[in-house]
Write an enzyme that holds these catalytic residues in place. Structure first.
Site, PDB file in Angstrom:
ATOM      1  N   HIS A   1      -7.142  -5.781   1.987  1.00  0.00           N
ATOM      2  CA  HIS A   1      -6.041  -5.205   2.759  1.00  0.00           C
ATOM      3  C   HIS A   1      -5.471  -6.287   3.677  1.00  0.00           C
ATOM      4  O   HIS A   1      -6.224  -7.040   4.309  1.00  0.00           O
ATOM      5  CB  HIS A   1      -6.540  -4.091   3.684  1.00  0.00           C
ATOM      6  CG  HIS A   1      -7.009  -2.851   3.006  1.00  0.00           C
ATOM      7  ND1 HIS A   1      -6.211  -1.738   2.871  1.00  0.00           N
ATOM      8  CD2 HIS A   1      -8.200  -2.520   2.450  1.00  0.00           C
ATOM      9  CE1 HIS A   1      -6.888  -0.776   2.264  1.00  0.00           C
ATOM     10  NE2 HIS A   1      -8.106  -1.220   2.000  1.00  0.00           N
TER      11      HIS A   1
ATOM     12  N   ASN B   1     -12.969  -3.186   2.283  1.00  0.00           N
ATOM     13  CA  ASN B   1     -13.849  -2.037   2.473  1.00  0.00           C
ATOM     14  C   ASN B   1     -14.830  -1.982   1.306  1.00  0.00           C
ATOM     15  O   ASN B   1     -14.435  -2.163   0.155  1.00  0.00           O
ATOM     16  CB  ASN B   1     -13.034  -0.735   2.516  1.00  0.00           C
ATOM     17  CG  ASN B   1     -12.152  -0.658   3.748  1.00  0.00           C
ATOM     18  OD1 ASN B   1     -12.511  -1.184   4.803  1.00  0.00           O
ATOM     19  ND2 ASN B   1     -11.003  -0.023   3.628  1.00  0.00           N
TER      20      ASN B   1
ATOM     21  N   VAL C   1     -10.889   3.150  -3.668  1.00  0.00           N
ATOM     22  CA  VAL C   1     -10.520   2.648  -4.998  1.00  0.00           C
ATOM     23  C   VAL C   1     -11.536   1.576  -5.374  1.00  0.00           C
ATOM     24  O   VAL C   1     -11.684   0.566  -4.657  1.00  0.00           O
ATOM     25  CB  VAL C   1      -9.083   2.078  -5.016  1.00  0.00           C
ATOM     26  CG1 VAL C   1      -8.757   1.524  -6.402  1.00  0.00           C
ATOM     27  CG2 VAL C   1      -8.063   3.145  -4.624  1.00  0.00           C
TER      28      VAL C   1
ATOM     29  N   ASP D   1       0.852  -1.195   0.000  1.00  0.00           N
ATOM     30  CA  ASP D   1       0.000   0.000   0.000  1.00  0.00           C
ATOM     31  C   ASP D   1       0.885   1.241   0.000  1.00  0.00           C
ATOM     32  O   ASP D   1       1.878   1.314   0.725  1.00  0.00           O
ATOM     33  CB  ASP D   1      -0.927  -0.011   1.226  1.00  0.00           C
ATOM     34  CG  ASP D   1      -2.084   0.950   1.087  1.00  0.00           C
ATOM     35  OD1 ASP D   1      -3.238   0.489   0.985  1.00  0.00           O
ATOM     36  OD2 ASP D   1      -1.845   2.177   1.066  1.00  0.00           O
ATOM     37  N   ILE D   2       0.484   2.226  -0.789  1.00  0.00           N
ATOM     38  CA  ILE D   2       1.284   3.455  -0.928  1.00  0.00           C
ATOM     39  C   ILE D   2       1.220   4.312   0.340  1.00  0.00           C
ATOM     40  O   ILE D   2       2.100   5.142   0.577  1.00  0.00           O
ATOM     41  CB  ILE D   2       0.796   4.256  -2.170  1.00  0.00           C
ATOM     42  CG1 ILE D   2       1.885   5.149  -2.728  1.00  0.00           C
ATOM     43  CG2 ILE D   2      -0.481   5.043  -1.870  1.00  0.00           C
ATOM     44  CD1 ILE D   2       1.573   5.716  -4.100  1.00  0.00           C
TER      45      ILE D   2
ATOM     46  N   HIS E   1     -10.198  -5.033  -3.366  1.00  0.00           N
ATOM     47  CA  HIS E   1      -8.860  -5.318  -2.849  1.00  0.00           C
ATOM     48  C   HIS E   1      -8.980  -5.775  -1.405  1.00  0.00           C
ATOM     49  O   HIS E   1      -9.796  -5.259  -0.644  1.00  0.00           O
ATOM     50  CB  HIS E   1      -7.958  -4.081  -2.947  1.00  0.00           C
ATOM     51  CG  HIS E   1      -8.597  -2.808  -2.486  1.00  0.00           C
ATOM     52  ND1 HIS E   1      -9.470  -2.082  -3.277  1.00  0.00           N
ATOM     53  CD2 HIS E   1      -8.516  -2.132  -1.313  1.00  0.00           C
ATOM     54  CE1 HIS E   1      -9.885  -1.026  -2.616  1.00  0.00           C
ATOM     55  NE2 HIS E   1      -9.321  -1.038  -1.407  1.00  0.00           N
TER      56      HIS E   1
HETATM   57  P1  AMP Z   1      -9.730   1.557   0.224  1.00  0.00           P
HETATM   58  O1  AMP Z   1      -9.833   2.829   1.005  1.00  0.00           O
HETATM   59  O2  AMP Z   1     -10.170   0.339   0.988  1.00  0.00           O
HETATM   60  O3  AMP Z   1     -10.403   1.666  -1.130  1.00  0.00           O
HETATM   61  O4  AMP Z   1      -8.196   1.318  -0.004  1.00  0.00           O
HETATM   62  C1  AMP Z   1      -7.488   1.833  -1.083  1.00  0.00           C
HETATM   63  C2  AMP Z   1      -6.036   1.719  -0.722  1.00  0.00           C
HETATM   64  O5  AMP Z   1      -5.272   1.859  -1.895  1.00  0.00           O
HETATM   65  C3  AMP Z   1      -5.565   2.775   0.277  1.00  0.00           C
HETATM   66  O6  AMP Z   1      -5.042   2.139   1.425  1.00  0.00           O
HETATM   67  C4  AMP Z   1      -4.505   3.539  -0.513  1.00  0.00           C
HETATM   68  O7  AMP Z   1      -3.434   3.954   0.295  1.00  0.00           O
HETATM   69  C5  AMP Z   1      -4.087   2.530  -1.546  1.00  0.00           C
HETATM   70  N1  AMP Z   1      -3.532   3.074  -2.769  1.00  0.00           N
HETATM   71  C6  AMP Z   1      -4.019   4.110  -3.493  1.00  0.00           C
HETATM   72  N2  AMP Z   1      -3.258   4.330  -4.573  1.00  0.00           N
HETATM   73  C7  AMP Z   1      -2.263   3.411  -4.530  1.00  0.00           C
HETATM   74  C8  AMP Z   1      -1.136   3.122  -5.364  1.00  0.00           C
HETATM   75  N3  AMP Z   1      -0.875   3.833  -6.493  1.00  0.00           N
HETATM   76  N4  AMP Z   1      -0.310   2.114  -5.007  1.00  0.00           N
HETATM   77  C9  AMP Z   1      -0.553   1.406  -3.884  1.00  0.00           C
HETATM   78  N5  AMP Z   1      -1.598   1.612  -3.063  1.00  0.00           N
HETATM   79  C10 AMP Z   1      -2.435   2.607  -3.375  1.00  0.00           C
END
Ligand code: AMP
Ligand code: ZN
Length: 121
Positions: free
Chosen positions: A101, A86, A95, A29-30, A99
């Site tokens: 986590h 989520n 996003v 995760d970024i 996914h």
């Molecule tokens: P959610 O809030 O459950 O949709 O989680 C989306 C996750 O994607 C968050 O924890 C972000 O930090 C992560 N995220 C967003 N953009 C990127 C990226 N380019 N590379 C890796 N993780 C990302």
């Protein structure tokens, strides 16, 4: 399709990929919320958990199996970790490509988001 995680899957956007096979990809995760925080995503685009169908049963199972395998490979399985999907606004989804986590590397608080609850459940 204008989807961030499809672009990561297609290697159009870089990510720290820690696992990949025919059906899933996992990357760090970024914005990590724990010492180890990675995401397991299907290569197939599915927007939310509301959109999974019977056809996705094996794929979603494979995401969880992959999370378990990667956690072992990363050396956090014994101490433990948390897995989270989520879904939509109230779930905190940002996003819209499903996914899983996986958070590990410290003792995680429970229940989550307790300090941000503005009203009783
Ligand atoms: P959610 O809030 O459950 O949709 O989680 C989306 C996750 O994607 C968050 O924890 C972000 O930090 C992560 N995220 C967003 N953009 C990127 C990226 N380019 N590379 C890796 N993780 C990302
Ligand atoms: Zn996508």
């Amino acid at each position: 399709m204008d989807c961030l995680f499809c672009k990561i899957t297609n290697k159009e956007i870089p990510a720290q990929i820690i696992y990949e096979d025919e059906h899933v990809i996992a990357f760090n995760d970024i914005n990590p919320q724990a010492p180890l925080h990675f995401l397991v995503i299907p290569k197939k685009h599915i927007s939310t958990l509301n959109d999974i169908t019977e056809d996705d049963r094996e794929l979603v199972g494979h995401m969880i199996m992959s999370a378990s395998k990667i956690a072992k490979d990363q050396g956090v399985a014994e101490n433990g970790y948390r897995t989270v999907f989520n879904c939509n606004n109230h779930g905190g989804q940002t996003v819209y490509h499903i996914h899983l986590h996986v958070l590990a590397g410290k003792s995680l608080g429970w229940p989550p988001y307790q300090d941000t609850l503005k009203q009783p459940i």
